[in-house]
Write a protein that holds these residues in place. Sequence first.
Motif, PDB file in Angstrom:
ATOM      1  N   PRO A 123      -3.737   4.970  -0.381  1.00 13.18           N
ATOM      2  CA  PRO A 123      -4.031   5.440   0.979  1.00 13.18           C
ATOM      3  C   PRO A 123      -2.872   5.287   1.950  1.00 13.18           C
ATOM      4  O   PRO A 123      -2.865   5.950   2.996  1.00 13.18           O
ATOM      5  N   GLN A 124      -1.890   4.444   1.654  1.00  7.51           N
ATOM      6  CA  GLN A 124      -0.772   4.264   2.584  1.00  7.51           C
ATOM      7  C   GLN A 124       0.327   5.301   2.391  1.00  7.51           C
ATOM      8  O   GLN A 124       1.214   5.438   3.239  1.00  7.51           O
ATOM      9  N   THR A 126       1.492   9.164   2.118  1.00  5.20           N
ATOM     10  CA  THR A 126       0.969  10.445   2.626  1.00  5.20           C
ATOM     11  C   THR A 126       1.728  11.657   2.107  1.00  5.20           C
ATOM     12  O   THR A 126       1.398  12.779   2.477  1.00  5.20           O
ATOM     13  N   ARG A 159      -7.104   3.744  -4.985  1.00  5.19           N
ATOM     14  CA  ARG A 159      -8.286   3.783  -4.115  1.00  5.19           C
ATOM     15  C   ARG A 159      -8.139   2.871  -2.908  1.00  5.19           C
ATOM     16  O   ARG A 159      -8.552   3.221  -1.800  1.00  5.19           O
TER      17      ARG A 159
END
Length: 375
Positions: A123-124, A126, A159
Amino acid sequence: MREWLQDPATRSRLRGSLLAGGIGDALGAKTEFDSIDRIREIAGPAGITDLIPAYGGIGRITDDTQMTLFTLEGLVRAHAGARREQGTFATADTAVPVEQSLQLAYQRWLHTQGIAWERARGPQETSPEPDGWLVTNRELFSRRAPGLTCFGELEAYGRTGVRAGVDKPVNNSKGCGGVMRAAPVALWSDDLAEVFRLGAESAALTHGHPSGYLSSGAFAVIVHELLLGKPLLDAVATARVELEKYQGHEEQSVALDQALALAREGAPTPEKLETLGQGNIGETALSMSVYVALTTTDANSALLASVNHSGDSDSTGSVCGNLVGAMYGEEALRTDWLEKLELAEVIGRLADDALAEFGPDAPGDDRWYARYPAY
């Protein structure tokens, strides 16, 4: 300054380490966990004496070599990124920890295993696509029986974005998935305590038992010393000094002692080798590989001995290959094996690039930073 990295002998040893690791991996790929009797049925009464077909071809590597390449790429990118941001490199002060660079390198490997980048990257991160040169090599996009622990923990990072470490263990696994990929950490520093620490942390990203990560720290130190031209026994003794500084070192220490004792009994046999274990956990993958390297007199016979046993033959082949390739150099490896080895050109190019990055005259042009972007 690390002028020793410019020595032609160092280049031969590093390339030899990575290439021999790939050869050992390929030699053992077909017979992973087959009994020695079954291996003799497949390959003949002498066992494996040459590359045999696996994964649809001759000389095909497994996840062991794939992940080793991504380890080295992560180190190169961490080093290049720190240089670009700071002008000079300092291990302790990198803007993004090298452990995070390794984590992201392994997430790129996970993507090559069929996991969509949006799920693999975490998630960090992009970026819409994985970047850098290594991941553009499409031969890497092939599943070769990846270890369940590595795969599962990297999926979990995808995740959650939570990075594990020695002080924050992710599980209680001591599988060999950490040590099998750790050889490139030898290049990271000339501070042996730092080499050991990072070797351990690189494995602790996926393996939380001390024997799963301390084996990797010891292995990285051994390879570092071999790259400098030190004898294997001296390299093992040096690694033991660092190993014993850590809690939970006893299993790996005992396993190395057993390997050294067995080596005094002469040339290796499958039966002797199997008394040390199966090579599927960190401490035995290292100890079995050290034993074979100590009891053979050339790289090629060591590679064959390291895969002829009833255990995790590709992993012991890979780890032992990293050792004997660093001991004897690239020129000592059978040319017919090198010619057949999958990704041999990529392995050699990445080794040369690493020597350039870690050497005293590292490249600083935009093309280099596009090839190895920060982190």
